[in-house]
Scaffold this motif. Structure first.
Motif, PDB file in Angstrom:
ATOM      1  N   PHE A   1      15.651  25.585   7.702  1.00  0.00           N
ATOM      2  CA  PHE A   1      16.104  26.891   7.199  1.00  0.00           C
ATOM      3  C   PHE A   1      14.917  27.690   6.663  1.00  0.00           C
ATOM      4  N   PRO A   2      14.789  28.981   6.932  1.00  0.00           N
ATOM      5  CA  PRO A   2      15.656  29.737   7.858  1.00  0.00           C
ATOM      6  C   PRO A   2      15.026  29.836   9.243  1.00  0.00           C
ATOM      7  N   LEU A   3      15.779  29.578  10.251  1.00  0.00           N
ATOM      8  CA  LEU A   3      15.410  29.823  11.652  1.00  0.00           C
ATOM      9  C   LEU A   3      14.133  29.114  12.092  1.00  0.00           C
ATOM     10  N   LYS A   4      13.855  27.970  11.487  1.00  0.00           N
ATOM     11  CA  LYS A   4      12.660  27.197  11.868  1.00  0.00           C
ATOM     12  C   LYS A   4      11.382  28.035  11.795  1.00  0.00           C
ATOM     13  N   LEU A   5      11.289  28.885  10.775  1.00  0.00           N
ATOM     14  CA  LEU A   5      10.153  29.803  10.681  1.00  0.00           C
ATOM     15  C   LEU A   5       8.834  29.086  10.409  1.00  0.00           C
ATOM     16  N   HIS A   6       8.879  28.002   9.635  1.00  0.00           N
ATOM     17  CA  HIS A   6       7.638  27.321   9.248  1.00  0.00           C
ATOM     18  C   HIS A   6       7.470  25.960   9.921  1.00  0.00           C
ATOM     19  N   VAL A   7       8.567  25.219  10.022  1.00  0.00           N
ATOM     20  CA  VAL A   7       8.503  23.901  10.661  1.00  0.00           C
ATOM     21  C   VAL A   7       9.699  23.722  11.579  1.00  0.00           C
ATOM     22  N   ASN A   8       9.553  22.756  12.468  1.00  0.00           N
ATOM     23  CA  ASN A   8      10.660  22.345  13.327  1.00  0.00           C
ATOM     24  C   ASN A   8      10.895  20.859  13.086  1.00  0.00           C
ATOM     25  N   ALA A   9      12.011  20.543  12.450  1.00  0.00           N
ATOM     26  CA  ALA A   9      12.360  19.151  12.159  1.00  0.00           C
ATOM     27  C   ALA A   9      13.321  18.656  13.233  1.00  0.00           C
ATOM     28  N   LYS A  10      12.886  17.671  14.009  1.00  0.00           N
ATOM     29  CA  LYS A  10      13.674  17.168  15.135  1.00  0.00           C
ATOM     30  C   LYS A  10      14.178  15.753  14.841  1.00  0.00           C
ATOM     31  N   TYR A  11      15.460  15.563  15.069  1.00  0.00           N
ATOM     32  CA  TYR A  11      16.082  14.257  14.853  1.00  0.00           C
ATOM     33  C   TYR A  11      16.001  13.404  16.120  1.00  0.00           C
ATOM     34  N   PHE A  12      15.760  12.117  15.957  1.00  0.00           N
ATOM     35  CA  PHE A  12      15.891  11.183  17.071  1.00  0.00           C
ATOM     36  C   PHE A  12      16.147   9.776  16.547  1.00  0.00           C
ATOM     37  N   ARG A  13      16.811   9.002  17.371  1.00  0.00           N
ATOM     38  CA  ARG A  13      17.098   7.616  17.033  1.00  0.00           C
ATOM     39  C   ARG A  13      15.918   6.739  17.424  1.00  0.00           C
ATOM     40  N   SER A  14      15.691   5.696  16.652  1.00  0.00           N
ATOM     41  CA  SER A  14      14.580   4.787  16.921  1.00  0.00           C
ATOM     42  C   SER A  14      14.680   4.174  18.310  1.00  0.00           C
ATOM     43  N   ARG A  15      13.540   4.057  18.944  1.00  0.00           N
ATOM     44  CA  ARG A  15      13.473   3.463  20.280  1.00  0.00           C
ATOM     45  C   ARG A  15      13.663   1.954  20.232  1.00  0.00           C
ATOM     46  N   SER A  16      13.242   1.331  19.150  1.00  0.00           N
ATOM     47  CA  SER A  16      13.248  -0.128  19.074  1.00  0.00           C
ATOM     48  C   SER A  16      14.238  -0.692  18.054  1.00  0.00           C
ATOM     49  N   MET A  17      14.725   0.152  17.113  1.00  0.00           N
ATOM     50  CA  MET A  17      15.646  -0.302  16.069  1.00  0.00           C
ATOM     51  C   MET A  17      16.855   0.628  16.069  1.00  0.00           C
ATOM     52  N   LYS A  18      17.968   0.170  16.638  1.00  0.00           N
ATOM     53  CA  LYS A  18      19.099   1.063  16.934  1.00  0.00           C
ATOM     54  C   LYS A  18      19.759   1.648  15.688  1.00  0.00           C
ATOM     55  N   ASP A  19      19.613   1.005  14.527  1.00  0.00           N
ATOM     56  CA  ASP A  19      20.252   1.517  13.317  1.00  0.00           C
ATOM     57  C   ASP A  19      19.322   2.386  12.472  1.00  0.00           C
TER      58      ASP A  19
ATOM     59  N   VAL B   1       8.737  16.042  11.823  1.00  0.00           N
ATOM     60  CA  VAL B   1       8.524  17.394  11.322  1.00  0.00           C
ATOM     61  C   VAL B   1       7.140  17.892  11.740  1.00  0.00           C
ATOM     62  N   LEU B   2       7.134  18.932  12.555  1.00  0.00           N
ATOM     63  CA  LEU B   2       5.909  19.563  13.018  1.00  0.00           C
ATOM     64  C   LEU B   2       5.943  21.046  12.664  1.00  0.00           C
ATOM     65  N   ARG B   3       4.803  21.697  12.748  1.00  0.00           N
ATOM     66  CA  ARG B   3       4.814  23.143  12.560  1.00  0.00           C
ATOM     67  C   ARG B   3       5.644  23.782  13.670  1.00  0.00           C
ATOM     68  N   SER B   4       6.264  24.912  13.375  1.00  0.00           N
ATOM     69  CA  SER B   4       7.135  25.575  14.340  1.00  0.00           C
ATOM     70  C   SER B   4       6.454  25.780  15.681  1.00  0.00           C
TER      71      SER B   4
ATOM     72  N   LEU C   1       1.995  23.447   3.366  1.00  0.00           N
ATOM     73  CA  LEU C   1       1.948  22.617   2.165  1.00  0.00           C
ATOM     74  C   LEU C   1       3.281  22.621   1.415  1.00  0.00           C
ATOM     75  N   LYS C   2       3.918  23.779   1.306  1.00  0.00           N
ATOM     76  CA  LYS C   2       5.194  23.852   0.603  1.00  0.00           C
ATOM     77  C   LYS C   2       6.259  23.004   1.300  1.00  0.00           C
ATOM     78  N   LYS C   3       6.217  22.991   2.628  1.00  0.00           N
ATOM     79  CA  LYS C   3       7.186  22.193   3.379  1.00  0.00           C
ATOM     80  C   LYS C   3       6.926  20.701   3.210  1.00  0.00           C
ATOM     81  N   ILE C   4       5.661  20.312   3.094  1.00  0.00           N
ATOM     82  CA  ILE C   4       5.335  18.910   2.848  1.00  0.00           C
ATOM     83  C   ILE C   4       5.927  18.463   1.516  1.00  0.00           C
ATOM     84  N   LYS C   5       5.711  19.281   0.483  1.00  0.00           N
ATOM     85  CA  LYS C   5       6.233  18.943  -0.849  1.00  0.00           C
ATOM     86  C   LYS C   5       7.759  18.883  -0.840  1.00  0.00           C
TER      87      LYS C   5
END
Length: 285
Positions: free
Chosen positions: A178-196, A202-205, A98-102
């Motif tokens: 931060f720190p060390l993906k203890l609570h969540v793992n936020a992964k970056y990716f570019r859109s599959r259909s919109m290049k810009d 963000v998922l739980r660790s 919940l804290k990470k959502i906020k």
């Protein structure tokens, strides 16, 4: 190791579970399952072979496919955050802290990005974040517009943050991990259909398709050599890293093809999965 057709047929004699991605693999670009795929999957049970999904889709959007193919075993949805059968029997569920959502909502507002909360049966957004529906491209999902996120922070299995400012997206990624993906793992990716457009998922660790596959195979008593997986996109790398037989569709990204034991001759728009199953099981009608 790359297999030829004879080796493929021989390997599939031991397969007891086939797990496939949905978009770009099971369905064509119109979101439809091919006729041959439907026929082959429905006949697999007669061979003692189970079939299911591993997808980023929300749970409710995969139910029609499960009904169409007659799948009764658990399905890996939301990139592993929810594993459940079509009747709602939950094997595993991982809600975001919940804290990470906020914090994620706070950061999104600060950096003028858009955010949506993904729950098992819907994707929740506010008027301020309405454009995220176009950014996300989550086929089959039900979208729920609300006045505020305050009453919808329970049972959130995934957060999606989107925008055209890659630098800001990366900054939020660093702050959430931060720190060390203890609570969540936020992964970056570019859109599959919109290049810009850039996304932060963000998922739980430790939650991903590989983790989901580990839980599912343990539940079903399936060994790695008894498993085959199919995919086409970058987020299917975790499936391929698990250690089963890896099948990349013809339309798959090069990175996935490099990890594959076999590459199909046909794409998802040519009923590639069904034609592959016919090749793997030539006597199955």
């Amino acid at each position: 190791m790359r297999f030829n057709e004879d080796q493929l047929i021989n390997k599939f004699k031991d397969v007891k579970l086939i797990v496939t991605d949905i978009d770009g693999t099971l369905v064509n670009n119109e979101g439809k399952i091919g006729e041959l795929t439907t026929k082959m999957v429905r006949n697999l049970s007669g061979r003692g072979v189970l079939f299911t999904f591993a997808t980023q889709r929300v749970f409710s959007s995969v139910i029609p496919f499960a009904d169409e193919l007659g799948i009764d075993i658990p399905m890996i949805t939301m990139n592993g955050a929810l594993i459940s059968d079509r009747k709602g029997g939950i094997l595993y569920k991982a809600a975001v802290n919940l804290k990470k959502i906020k914090k994620a909502i706070e950061f999104s507002n600060k950096y003028y990005l858009r955010i949506a909360l993904c729950r098992p049966n819907e994707i929740v957004y506010t008027d301020q974040n309405s454009v995220i529906k176009d950014f996300m491209n989550r086929r089959g999902a039900e979208y729920l517009k609300v006045d505020s996120y305050d009453n919808y922070m329970d049972n959130v299995l995934e957060l999606i943050i989107s925008g055209d400012n890659k630098k800001s997206i990366k900054k939020i990624q660093s702050k959430l991990n931060f720190p060390l993906k203890l609570h969540v793992n936020a992964k970056y990716f570019r859109s599959r259909s919109m290049k810009d457009v850039h996304h932060l998922e963000v998922l739980r660790s430790h939650i991903n398709k590989k983790h989901g596959l580990k839980l599912l195979t343990k539940h079903l008593g399936i060994k790695k050599h008894e498993l085959a997986v199919l995919g086409d996109w970058y987020n299917d790398r975790q499936l391929f890293d698990f250690g089963g037989i890896n099948i990349a569709l013809e339309n798959a990204v090069p990175e996935l093809k490099n990890k594959a034991n076999f590459i199909t001759s046909y794409s998802n728009n040519e009923d590639g999965l069904g034609k592959f199953l016919k090749k793997a099981y030539p006597d199955l009608n």
